[in-house]
Write an enzyme that holds these catalytic residues in place. Sequence first.
Site, PDB file in Angstrom:
ATOM      1  N   MET A 132       0.848  -1.190   0.000  1.00 41.70           N
ATOM      2  CA  MET A 132       0.000   0.000   0.000  1.00 41.70           C
ATOM      3  C   MET A 132       0.877   1.232   0.000  1.00 41.70           C
ATOM      4  O   MET A 132       1.865   1.302   0.718  1.00 41.70           O
ATOM      5  CB  MET A 132      -0.898   0.018   1.229  1.00 41.70           C
ATOM      6  CG  MET A 132      -1.768   1.246   1.355  1.00 41.70           C
ATOM      7  SD  MET A 132      -2.884   1.456  -0.040  1.00 41.70           S
ATOM      8  CE  MET A 132      -3.858  -0.026   0.106  1.00 41.70           C
ATOM      9  N   CYS A 133       0.523   2.174  -0.829  1.00 40.01           N
ATOM     10  CA  CYS A 133       1.298   3.401  -0.930  1.00 40.01           C
ATOM     11  C   CYS A 133       0.352   4.574  -1.120  1.00 40.01           C
ATOM     12  O   CYS A 133      -0.838   4.404  -1.378  1.00 40.01           O
ATOM     13  CB  CYS A 133       2.280   3.337  -2.103  1.00 40.01           C
ATOM     14  SG  CYS A 133       3.446   1.959  -1.994  1.00 40.01           S
TER      15      CYS A 133
END
Length: 659
Positions: free
Chosen positions: A1-2
């Site tokens: 996740m970014c």
Amino acid sequence: MCGILCGLARSTGPVDLRSSKWAPMWEALLLKNKNRGPDHQGSLVFTANSLALTMHSTVLHLRGSQVTPQPYQPHSECPAPLLDRVSACSSPIALSFNGEIYGGLDGILDDSHLDTNDTAAVAEFIAQNVGDSPSLLKGIAKLKGEWSMCFYQLDRRRLWFGRDCLGRRSLVVHYPSLAGWVAGSDLFLISSVTAGTEMDPPGFWTELPADGMYCLDLRSLDEAAQTLNQALESTPQGPDASSFSSQFKEHIRHFPWSSAVSQVGSEDFLPSPLQDINSTLPSVSESDQVVDYLLATTLPNEFPVLPEHTTAVLRRFDEALSNAVRRRVQSIPKLIQSPKPHAARLGVLFSGGLDCIALAALAHRHLPLDEPIDLLNVGFENPRVQKAQSAKSSRGKKRESAALDSECDSLSGAPIKPVDAASATVDDESVYNVPDRLTGLSGLAELKESCPGRQWNFVKINITYKEAMEKKDYIASLMMPLSTVMDLSIAMAFWFASRGEGVLHDDNRPYSSPARVLLSGLGADEQLGGYGRHKVRFDTAGWAGLYEEIKMDLGRISERNMGRDDRIIADHGKEVRFPFLDEGLCQRCVVVASVPQSRSALPQRHWREAGAEDVRPARAGAHKGGNGAQAGGAVWCADSKDGARTRGRNRSDLKPARH
């Protein structure tokens, strides 16, 4: 996740947006994106002529042996990106990537390379193919997994951005007017999440549709800006700014997903990884087999024999779902920072429905037995329980209960108006016994029986009315641009559940889940006909109507659910993954759509007949109502109030309308 954040400003030199007039909004965007990616934050600034592009990325490390900095530049001779560094690197692209890729790049990202850093692999592919649009689009279309991305093509000054075909990762966009952008009073923005400040009120952001890739041509935009700027300078009173309000978008080219064979390979389309739903209608005999199956009178834990063909189809479905779960749980890195030797790497958003029980049981197949799995179950303080207990002797009990029903959210039990808890005569625990808590505990019992040897951490996440109201506005800012009451209700439940702070059911010890990856059952109801309206559609329009309803659900899932859920859950530095929306599983559902048993959330015994011996939620569905996959057989028996299968009904009541 970014976290992905891009800002394009009109400027003759580098722009530090943190010290500009947009600073309050930009700082809020930086903070919210940092929540999504706490392991690394980096920025790049690109300037050319009168344009200044700022790319900012945050990283939650979930792939590879070490953190991969973003924005990522393959083949770059420059050091890793640092905050606010002005870039002069030789790399052909700079990539901000959010998601997980489980296949699609043969020999690089597939089942045998789940530990490979997908950001670096995707960036390498883009860098090699960015000069050939058909090859680039064809390669991006093959990526299997949840993703959104934004990358800058340095040589041609093009900014590309988009989401996967199901929209499983969020991107929101602000489109300025060309006149406002040229005058320096507005920005073009791309972000994983909104800021929620006075500078970005409702209507400021647009959720980027999950309908393909977009490409902003900065060269043509710069030329148009210069032309407009000359017009502004040559006209004393200034031209009508409204005449330029829609021209910014004219410099953005859209490359849509398409399943049309004639368009595959064209520059203008991405070949869709998913086919259209199979609309082949089942024969009358097939339909009658379903009716016979549903009317079979057996004990709750007994399973009638299914036709051989149906059993084979269900086994293949079970295999596809099992593989989807395996790909999403086996690549989770160990929690090095955790002081506990066997801390949970995986959590399940757990309401006790058939979908989440199945995911938990399948995760049990693929994770080492000595690893615990966290089952995250949220319960809001329920004023109806308190009021009912304290008003037992009141003659106005019915009127008060009816009033309270309108004050409470029907989905989560979250109160809208406060109730005096001091007047309650029940203990603290019972006020959180909302339907999802009861079904969750039943589901826990099923998992302990069917999947022995595993430590199942059932986390009771009890939310008081006071805390819910304290967080309400913040959660509402995260779910924007969606803004309905239903969106807020679901968002609040997901935000508190994914935070993972509660007490363990076994001993009531305080517990904070360390799991960075969460599984969600979203997509089960939409693909398998799990909503009550699917039964209504089936009753009124037969199989053809049911297929159209399911097709509509899949077509709108990105705008109704996916972006919102990603923005909410990722705020805690957690990543949600959706096995029921795995491309392989979706394709399986499409291919066997003409087999009615595989298209519907039939009673739980289907899982047993399909060979999923570790999935036996026979009792867990008893508390579920008539909506969702949890109800078990919603297509045909949604009007069974306790969620159990229908018994003793006339065959004509269960047959589809003949069309």
